[in-house]
Scaffold this motif. Sequence first.
Motif, PDB file in Angstrom:
ATOM      1  N   SER A 190      -3.673   8.316   3.137  1.00 22.65           N
ATOM      2  CA  SER A 190      -4.453   7.733   3.729  1.00 22.65           C
ATOM      3  C   SER A 190      -4.254   6.785   5.159  1.00 22.65           C
ATOM      4  N   GLY A 191      -4.252   5.069   5.128  1.00 20.64           N
ATOM      5  CA  GLY A 191      -3.513   4.390   5.690  1.00 20.64           C
ATOM      6  C   GLY A 191      -4.602   3.257   6.071  1.00 20.64           C
ATOM      7  N   VAL A 192      -6.219   3.400   5.319  1.00 17.86           N
ATOM      8  CA  VAL A 192      -7.027   2.862   5.532  1.00 17.86           C
ATOM      9  C   VAL A 192      -7.380   1.817   4.797  1.00 17.86           C
ATOM     10  N   ARG A 193      -7.683   0.389   5.140  1.00 20.71           N
ATOM     11  CA  ARG A 193      -8.438  -0.361   4.448  1.00 20.71           C
ATOM     12  C   ARG A 193     -10.218   0.700   4.572  1.00 20.71           C
ATOM     13  N   VAL A 194     -10.621  -0.291   2.939  1.00 19.94           N
ATOM     14  CA  VAL A 194     -12.045   0.562   2.815  1.00 19.94           C
ATOM     15  C   VAL A 194     -12.823  -0.375   3.851  1.00 19.94           C
ATOM     16  N   ALA A 408       3.706  -1.468  10.018  1.00 21.48           N
ATOM     17  CA  ALA A 408       3.504  -0.375  10.297  1.00 21.48           C
ATOM     18  C   ALA A 408       3.065   0.930   9.774  1.00 21.48           C
ATOM     19  N   LEU A 409       4.077   1.730   9.262  1.00 22.29           N
ATOM     20  CA  LEU A 409       4.430   3.413   8.463  1.00 22.29           C
ATOM     21  C   LEU A 409       4.088   2.827   7.403  1.00 22.29           C
ATOM     22  N   MET A 410       5.007   1.837   6.495  1.00 18.85           N
ATOM     23  CA  MET A 410       4.053   1.736   5.460  1.00 18.85           C
ATOM     24  C   MET A 410       2.752   1.938   4.441  1.00 18.85           C
ATOM     25  N   THR A 411       2.305   2.312   5.717  1.00 18.32           N
ATOM     26  CA  THR A 411       0.460   2.175   4.581  1.00 18.32           C
ATOM     27  C   THR A 411       0.266   4.512   4.783  1.00 18.32           C
ATOM     28  N   TYR A 412       1.194   4.797   5.634  1.00 17.89           N
ATOM     29  CA  TYR A 412       0.936   5.954   5.630  1.00 17.89           C
ATOM     30  C   TYR A 412       2.161   6.580   5.587  1.00 17.89           C
ATOM     31  N   ALA A 413       3.926   6.316   4.780  1.00 21.45           N
ATOM     32  CA  ALA A 413       4.427   6.945   4.602  1.00 21.45           C
ATOM     33  C   ALA A 413       5.516   6.352   3.630  1.00 21.45           C
ATOM     34  N   HIS A 414       6.063   7.352   3.085  1.00 17.40           N
ATOM     35  CA  HIS A 414       6.923   6.990   1.349  1.00 17.40           C
ATOM     36  C   HIS A 414       7.941   5.562   2.381  1.00 17.40           C
ATOM     37  N   ASN A 505       3.211   3.738  -2.097  1.00 18.35           N
ATOM     38  CA  ASN A 505       2.492   3.826  -2.121  1.00 18.35           C
ATOM     39  C   ASN A 505       0.900   4.444  -1.186  1.00 18.35           C
ATOM     40  N   GLY A 506       2.032   3.165  -0.211  1.00 17.93           N
ATOM     41  CA  GLY A 506       0.515   3.268   1.446  1.00 17.93           C
ATOM     42  C   GLY A 506      -0.145   1.822   0.803  1.00 17.93           C
TER      43      GLY A 506
END
Length: 561
Positions: A190-194, A408-414, A505-506
Amino acid sequence: MSAYDTSAQSLRRRTLLGAAVAGTAAAGGLLPSAATAAATAFGWSDDGTQYVVDTGAGLVFKVSKSTGDLTSLVYKGKEYEGYGGKHSHVESGLGASTVTLAQTGSTVLITVVHGTLRHYLAARSGRNNVYLWTDKADTSFTATRFIARLKPGVFPDGGPDSWVEGADTVIEAGDVWQRADGHTRSKHYSGVRVMDYDHIGYTTGSVGLWMIRSNHEKASGGPFYRSLLRHSNELGVGLYEILHYNQSQTEAMRFGLQGPYLLAFTDGGTPDPALFAADHDTSWVDGLGIPGWVGAAGRGRVAGVGLQGMAAGHPYTVGFANADAQYWARATAGTGAFSCRGMLPGAYTLTVYKGELAVHTSSVTVTAGAATALHTLTLTLANDPSTAPALWRIGDWDGTPGAFKNAALMTYAHPADVRAAAWTGNVVLDGGDVSASFPCYLWKGVNDGVLVYFRLTAAQAAAAHTLRIGVTTAFLNGRPQVTVNDWVSAIPSPPTQPSTRSLTNGSYRGNNHTFTYVVPASAWKTDPGQYNVLKLNVVSGSSGTGFLSSGTAVDCVDLLA
């Protein structure tokens, strides 16, 4: 409007692969949205196995009298709940529970008791929302979450957290998938911090269903924690409220009443911003008799005049934490002023973060019904590594690998995603910014032995220098051992880091740590025309292969003057 949507209080929108929108969460309860459907009779009934609650505004939901599962969500005559024989529930379902219902005026409250865990569902007349609270007293459950399970096909699929089990290929641990085009998908992406979202959900354009998160005061992980938010595949759709999850987790579980968080229907748009307003009214909850509920009168506030010594170009966050609760507030750019309201009374550790790097800590006490005023906090330069003069620096000290290649890619991709640039490759320092060519992650089994080439003047080569490598997390105790020309450093001890997967795992977020190496003058090349060669190796006592080999995420690398 994208089917994948999160939002800020200001409703400013940003797009991340058509995915997430940043925002700031409210610090207490939530004000319900206005009804949009034609009014019907508000009330409840008992069909023998379920409580049936009609909000009087278009939403009718059912709760099992034996398990407390939310078994039906009918909005304007259409069923949205349930997939694969499973319903919506706390954890992965509580099983046999004691379930009771009480009505107080225009509010219906359902109480679910299972062992030491208590869960609550409420409805208010004229509001198309299900209000939820979870009260966890001990570790009898390893996680704390609510998952709304929705029927397949009711909302459009899309986004990095959707996959097709019948067509995509599993490439890791049963929960990371790769499509034929090489793009990777997972419920973790989901790539988003709380701190960056208020709600998460889906919309068809005419109907929207949203999980509106709580203030997370009893959650774990702090403002920068990333966890599951939603997923979709051909079997169904999931929306999550994660309060404790043992994935890249840096804190112990907190216990006590958490909520409300909401399932909210709209006529296609994002939820009413009043749901996240900082000055919301929660007085309607005060008379429901929920054990552990603390209303506005029992809470306090901290307000800071500002922060002195902030580095230009970096966001600052002020966090508050103790064993019982956590909160955070964004510092205003320029002045650093901050305000955090709706806090439970008690003593807290106050931490100022430059980006995600802690650069100041102190203590503060919150008193119910009062505001604690803080004078300007001076950020000690010694606590910010970027203030130290350096011969060269790759990246910046901000507690994240954000300046580096593929970050930038690693929070929503492997990392195996086809969109990732090559993880290998060396770096030559000749006065330019080479951060974009330096990999954000280093693995023993993927890109071990990255080389950094640099020159020193004769005067610089005549002295010892300290090399620093900042990391943000590690997998399998991976940590850097360095070689400078013919000099080899000792193997450093591993810092405490989460024991679960992270880099795939993002999440790059663990415990920030700085490794230091004193390189003697005898290690340097004395000819200013020759390159010195720094080699970075990942060492660990654990084994693994490829992207599941020991590894670490890099914050900054520099050589001090």
